[in-house]
Motif scaffolding. Structure first.
Motif, PDB file in Angstrom:
ATOM      1  N   ASP A 350       0.820  -1.272   0.005  1.00  0.00           N
ATOM      2  CA  ASP A 350      -0.051   0.048  -0.093  1.00  0.00           C
ATOM      3  C   ASP A 350       0.798   1.130  -0.035  1.00  0.00           C
ATOM      4  O   ASP A 350       1.494   1.672   1.038  1.00  0.00           O
ATOM      5  CB  ASP A 350      -0.847  -0.033   1.324  1.00  0.00           C
ATOM      6  N   ASN A 352      -0.043   4.409  -1.015  1.00  0.00           N
ATOM      7  CA  ASN A 352      -0.533   5.749  -1.593  1.00  0.00           C
ATOM      8  C   ASN A 352      -0.832   6.552  -0.257  1.00  0.00           C
ATOM      9  O   ASN A 352      -1.259   7.754  -0.386  1.00  0.00           O
ATOM     10  CB  ASN A 352      -2.094   5.467  -2.247  1.00  0.00           C
ATOM     11  N   ARG A 353      -0.542   6.268   0.843  1.00  0.00           N
ATOM     12  CA  ARG A 353      -0.543   7.048   2.225  1.00  0.00           C
ATOM     13  C   ARG A 353      -1.675   7.805   2.150  1.00  0.00           C
ATOM     14  O   ARG A 353      -1.808   9.006   2.670  1.00  0.00           O
ATOM     15  CB  ARG A 353       0.381   8.126   2.169  1.00  0.00           C
ATOM     16  N   ASN A 354      -2.903   7.186   1.888  1.00  0.00           N
ATOM     17  CA  ASN A 354      -4.240   7.823   1.887  1.00  0.00           C
ATOM     18  C   ASN A 354      -5.079   7.427   3.152  1.00  0.00           C
ATOM     19  O   ASN A 354      -6.297   7.785   3.445  1.00  0.00           O
ATOM     20  CB  ASN A 354      -4.825   7.447   0.953  1.00  0.00           C
ATOM     21  N   GLN A 356      -6.006   4.785   4.357  1.00  0.00           N
ATOM     22  CA  GLN A 356      -6.940   3.410   4.346  1.00  0.00           C
ATOM     23  C   GLN A 356      -5.954   2.279   4.024  1.00  0.00           C
ATOM     24  O   GLN A 356      -4.954   2.561   3.258  1.00  0.00           O
ATOM     25  CB  GLN A 356      -8.172   3.612   3.243  1.00  0.00           C
ATOM     26  N   LEU A 357      -6.303   0.999   4.309  1.00  0.00           N
ATOM     27  CA  LEU A 357      -5.511   0.099   3.820  1.00  0.00           C
ATOM     28  C   LEU A 357      -6.190  -0.414   2.689  1.00  0.00           C
ATOM     29  O   LEU A 357      -7.184  -1.173   2.640  1.00  0.00           O
ATOM     30  CB  LEU A 357      -5.585  -1.041   4.948  1.00  0.00           C
ATOM     31  N   ASP A 358      -5.458  -0.083   1.460  1.00  0.00           N
ATOM     32  CA  ASP A 358      -6.218  -0.333   0.226  1.00  0.00           C
ATOM     33  C   ASP A 358      -4.837  -0.742  -0.718  1.00  0.00           C
ATOM     34  O   ASP A 358      -4.915  -0.364  -1.821  1.00  0.00           O
ATOM     35  CB  ASP A 358      -7.015   0.728  -0.289  1.00  0.00           C
TER      36      ASP A 358
END
Ligand SMILES: [Ca+2]
Ligand SMILES: [Ca+2]
Ligand SMILES: [Ca+2]
Ligand SMILES: [Ca+2]
Length: 491
Positions: A350, A352-354, A356-358
């Motif tokens: 992951d 994207n540092r957003n 959320q775990l995505d």
């Protein structure tokens, strides 16, 4: 037939090599441990660049390692392990290659009664002699001004410490040569004042060790290394059958800031750990490696290093989650080569540092150049969660979790930000870390006969609180009465 997965020395090599074996094929042996699926051949597969693979059978990991040594051109003598019929795990939940360490089972009990650096009742004194189970009548910070070497055949039962448990601070621990170690539920935080170019915890040789629910940080060199000085040495001069599980390895100190070298021709398991805020080496692998359900966060320049140089390696890397933090500047897998024999499955990234775990499942071309294996090497069966479940389970349970101190809570919260929080540090005394404390001291329960088991527990299970009976086995489950108590504390 072999029992379990202990290192047994050379039992016999049966390898069949088919076609296409050239000089570079030294690295193309499948490692097949004794166990449920033995014997099974590691099938031939193509590498990314299409080089053919030999079909091989190898009787044990030790043999695989021996072969790896032999093909390097050295003649080595491989020690024969003593007969071992006791396949009892070190404790319930012990897994991986180090699962059958026996620690101080059946030996004496040593009470740590103070937080002094040395002298009677100190931790340093406790671990200085073999055949002991080390229990704690105190909790708090043990400040040490030099490294402590742990003797063989010792159980360090950090879960017995009252209050907030034990932090060893100021320098590191060496388990080199500490065969049959069981070490659980305490913190080792080396710090800037520690010996330069050493680790918070280091092992350069020794067999049958399991490290469980430790919190390891502030290493000046590595945080936690299990690494042979020279992988061409005989196996008795390398780490063999070691597990690091359920542990936090965090905040290695810049300018080095490293998770750990995991480099040995002997097999090593890295299971269900959290690596966070380490610039590099989470972990760097050479040799025989099992790496399952680890969570890696906020590495900077390197996370899992696939060999990095030419030593022959065989690794199962499964169901781990690599999550970028604020400083992350590299992909999870780096520095492979064709001598790195890899089975990889369901590792997620992951980036994207957003918050959320995505993440996504890491595709083969993001493991750099390796020699692929479509079937796992026959390493010990271990509990294996999905990467998503591993994230939740690891964050909830890792480290010296009987009492999670301020530092562990801090780094776990960073990870839970999923990209926005996290920092690699160079001095643990600076804000916001501000050193290792506080750790509440607590009060130890009464243990009248000083056999390591407090009166209340002995009465509860029907033992005699006025007679040492720690080495009995009242319920005949294979664990001593004392071990039953230690296991009960963290069941
Ligand atoms: Ca994300
Ligand atoms: Ca007692
Ligand atoms: Ca007793
Ligand atoms: Ca028992």
């Amino acid at each position: 037939m072999l029992v379990g997965h202990r290192y047994r020395g050379v039992i016999g090599v049966r390898e069949r090599q088919s076609n296409h074996l050239d000089s570079s094929a030294a690295g193309l042996y499948g490692a097949v441990s004794p166990g449920k699926r033995f014997p099974s051949a590691v099938k031939a597969h193509s590498t990314r660049n299409g080089v053919g693979m030999p079909r091989t059978r190898i009787r044990s990991l030790a043999v695989a390692a021996a072969v790896a040594v032999l093909v390097s051109g050295l003649t080595v003598s491989i020690p024969r392990a003593s007969a071992q019929t006791d396949a009892l795990p070190a404790f319930p939940g012990a897994e991986g290659f180090g699962a059958y360490a026996t620690g101080g089972r059946g030996g004496s009990v040593y009470y740590v009664t103070n937080l002094n650096d040395r002298g009677p009742g100190s931790f340093r004194d406790a671990v200085s002699e073999s055949n002991r189970t080390v229990v704690f009548a105190v909790g708090g910070i043990i400040r040490i001004d030099s490294r402590i070497s742990v003797a063989p055949n010792i159980t360090i039962a950090g879960q017995t410490a009252p209050g907030g448990g034990i932090t060893v601070y100021g320098d590191g621990l060496s388990f080199t040569g500490a065969d049959n170690t069981i070490a659980r539920y305490f913190r080792v935080r080396q710090g800037v004042g520690g010996t330069p170019e050493t680790d918070s915890i280091g092992v350069t040789y020794g067999k049958d060790m399991i490290f469980d629910h430790l919190s390891v940080s502030w290493g000046r060199d590595e945080n936690f290394s299990v690494t042979a000085g020279d992988l061409n040495q005989p196996l008795d001069q390398q780490p063999v059958n070691v597990t690091i599980q359920n542990s936090i390895i965090s905040q290695g100190l810049d300018p080095h800031s490293a998770g750990g070298l995991i480099e040995s021709a002997g097999p090593i398991s890295i299971l269900h750990n959290l690596y966070t805020d380490n610039n590099i080496r989470s972990v760097k692998v050479k040799g025989v490696n099992q790496y399952v359900n680890n969570i890696i966060y906020n590495w900077r320049n390197e996370a899992y290093i696939l060999g990095g140089s030419m030593f022959i390696s065989h690794a199962n890397v499964e169901n781990s989650y690599f999550i970028a933090g604020p400083e992350t500047a590299s992909p999870p897998f780096v520095r492979g080569n064709e001598n790195f024999n890899l089975y990889a499955s369901k590792n997620f990234h992951d980036g994207n540092r957003n918050g959320q775990l995505d993440g996504y499942q890491v595709p083969r071309d993001e493991y750099t150049t390796v020699t692929w294996h479509d079937e796992p090497f026959d390493y010990p069966r271990v509990r294996t969660l999905s990467p998503q479940d591993a994230y939740r389970h690891v964050l909830a349970n890792v480290g010296a979790s009987k009492y999670r101190d301020r530092i562990d809570r801090f780094v776990v919260a960073e990870v839970q930000s999923l990209g926005t929080e996290g920092k690699i540090i160079s001095d643990e005394s600076a804000a916001p870390i501000n050193g290792p404390g506080p750790i509440p001291d607590g009060r130890a329960p009464l243990d009248t006969d000083q056999d390591g088991m407090p009166d209340h527990w002995e009465v509860m299970v029907g033992l005699d609180p006025r007679a040492p009976d720690n080495n009995g086995d009242r319920n005949q489950n294979g664990y001593t009465n004392l071990e039953d108590y230690l296991n009960w504390l963290v069941a």
